[in-house]
Design a protein around this motif. Structure first.
Motif, mmCIF file in Angstrom:
data_model
loop_
_atom_site.group_PDB
_atom_site.id
_atom_site.type_symbol
_atom_site.label_atom_id
_atom_site.label_comp_id
_atom_site.label_asym_id
_atom_site.label_seq_id
_atom_site.Cartn_x
_atom_site.Cartn_y
_atom_site.Cartn_z
ATOM 1 N N ASN A 143 -10.049 5.277 -0.851
ATOM 2 C CA ASN A 143 -8.777 4.684 -0.472
ATOM 3 C C ASN A 143 -8.818 4.268 0.984
ATOM 4 O O ASN A 143 -9.455 4.923 1.821
ATOM 5 N N ARG B 214 -4.100 8.183 4.953
ATOM 6 C CA ARG B 214 -4.770 7.707 3.760
ATOM 7 C C ARG B 214 -3.796 6.885 2.915
ATOM 8 O O ARG B 214 -2.665 7.311 2.669
ATOM 9 N N LEU C 233 -2.155 -1.457 -3.731
ATOM 10 C CA LEU C 233 -1.440 -1.749 -4.969
ATOM 11 C C LEU C 233 -1.498 -3.243 -5.268
ATOM 12 O O LEU C 233 -1.630 -4.062 -4.340
ATOM 13 N N MET D 43 0.855 -1.188 0.000
ATOM 14 C CA MET D 43 0.000 0.000 0.000
ATOM 15 C C MET D 43 0.891 1.237 0.000
ATOM 16 O O MET D 43 1.860 1.299 0.750
ATOM 17 N N ARG D 44 0.528 2.186 -0.840
ATOM 18 C CA ARG D 44 1.296 3.421 -0.919
ATOM 19 C C ARG D 44 0.702 4.451 0.045
ATOM 20 O O ARG D 44 -0.513 4.675 0.048
ATOM 21 N N TYR D 45 1.584 5.055 0.834
ATOM 22 C CA TYR D 45 1.160 6.149 1.722
ATOM 23 C C TYR D 45 0.872 7.381 0.874
ATOM 24 O O TYR D 45 1.704 7.818 0.076
ATOM 25 N N LEU D 46 -0.319 7.965 1.039
ATOM 26 C CA LEU D 46 -0.718 9.129 0.261
ATOM 27 C C LEU D 46 -0.633 10.428 1.064
ATOM 28 O O LEU D 46 -0.038 11.400 0.625
ATOM 29 N N GLN E 164 -3.175 3.826 -0.485
ATOM 30 C CA GLN E 164 -3.650 3.361 -1.789
ATOM 31 C C GLN E 164 -3.197 1.916 -1.971
ATOM 32 O O GLN E 164 -1.991 1.625 -1.925
#
Length: 324
Positions: free
Chosen positions: A127, A85, A89, A68-71, A87
């Motif tokens: 997200n 939040r 992947l 998961m990408r940190y937004l 995202q």
């Protein structure tokens, strides 16, 4: 580094792993980390929460079952509730992890890490949201791990939190706060062209909450020194105190003083002037209980005689009305 690991399985007790020797403060952080996890309502997206000590900081490592990408996060750097939040992947695995689930982890806060809850919500239509709740505002930094499978929340300086007091240990006493009288009236006892020290002045009545101090002023270009007692709320109150002193100080009179003179008299601007050393400060003073000379040695006959001479000279100046 020291790591405390938490499992979402409520039947498993949390484990504390010592990876190598650490200071006592770090050991306290580990010992204080106790977590109770609720049963997740679906697949495990958050697989583990580690608490690690890195120097003076504590790092909360929230491990994920899928990248998961940190937004973003809010608030920016301090608060008691932190929302992160993310995202989701693709993991590249044969079977992808369903991220549309909810997990809640709760724990007892410690002095070093006041974390009380970690909540993952992946089914809100957007997200995924990771929420950390603390029992008091903390400062933090947020980032991804290099492999995008962990969210790292750093609490700067948390490992240096003081240990709780031992049971039975006596509570540390706070220093007593000296009570100071209020008001803007003072009784002027003496005025002299030579430096005077309050330690050379003996009052026939106790000071109580009042302050005996010396202030400077100029009259016709000449520097004078005044010995005063402050402070009184009203002029009649000051006049009454002056009347009790007039047998010793027959020319005592009442004056209204400024706040600057009061602050300086309490030692915030200059030290007490010495009769043997002219003061360099504009105003100086001493507080009740600080009247004896700084030296612990018994004053010599010569110094006592000198003090008496200065007081006698001041009285002659007052009698001749050569004062301000």
């Amino acid at each position: 580094m020291i790591s405390t690991k938490f499992s979402p399985d409520p039947t498993r007790a949390p484990r504390c792993v010592m990876r190598f020797a650490v200071p006592l403060a770090a050991a306290f952080v580990c010992a204080a980390a106790v977590v109770l996890a609720s049963t997740p309502a679906g697949a495990d997206v958050v697989t583990r929460i580690d608490q690690e000590v890195a120097g003076s900081d504590v790092v909360l490592r929230i491990e994920l079952a899928t990248p998961m990408r940190y937004l973003s996060h809010d608030p920016a750097d301090r608060g008691d509730t932190l929302q992160i939040r993310l995202q989701a992947l693709p993991s590249g695995a044969a079977e992808e992890v369903d991220t549309a689930t909810t997990q809640v982890f709760s724990r007892k806060p410690s002095r070093a890490v006041p974390l009380i809850e970690v909540r993952y919500e992946g089914d809100d239509g957007g997200n995924p949201l990771l929420t950390l709740r603390f029992d008091r505002p903390v400062t933090y930094r947020v980032r991804n791990s290099a492999d995008l499978r962990s969210v790292l929340v750093t609490l700067p300086g948390a490992a240096q939190a003081p240990a709780p007091p031992q049971e039975g240990a006596p509570a540390r006493k706070r220093p007593a706060t000296r009570q100071v009288s209020e008001g803007n009236y003072a009784v002027n006892l003496l005025s002299s062209r030579r430096p005077l020290s309050p330690s050379a002045v003996k009052l026939p009545v106790p000071l109580g909450k009042h302050t005996l101090y010396v202030t400077e002023f100029r009259r016709r270009g000449e520097l004078w020194y005044r010995v005063r007692v402050g402070w009184f709320t009203t002029r009649p109150e000051a006049e009454l105190f002056a009347a009790r002193l007039r047998k010793t100080f027959p020319q005592a009179w009442v004056d209204r003083v400024s706040e600057a003179e009061k602050r300086a008299a309490l030692g915030t601007e200059a030290k007490v002037p010495s009769a043997a050393r002219p003061t360099t400060g504009r105003v100086s003073g001493v507080a009740p209980g600080e009247l004896p000379p700084a030296s612990k040695e018994k004053p010599t006959t010569a110094s006592a005689q000198r003090a008496a001479e200065l007081l006698a000279e001041a009285r002659r100046d007052i009698t001749a009305r050569r004062y301000g």
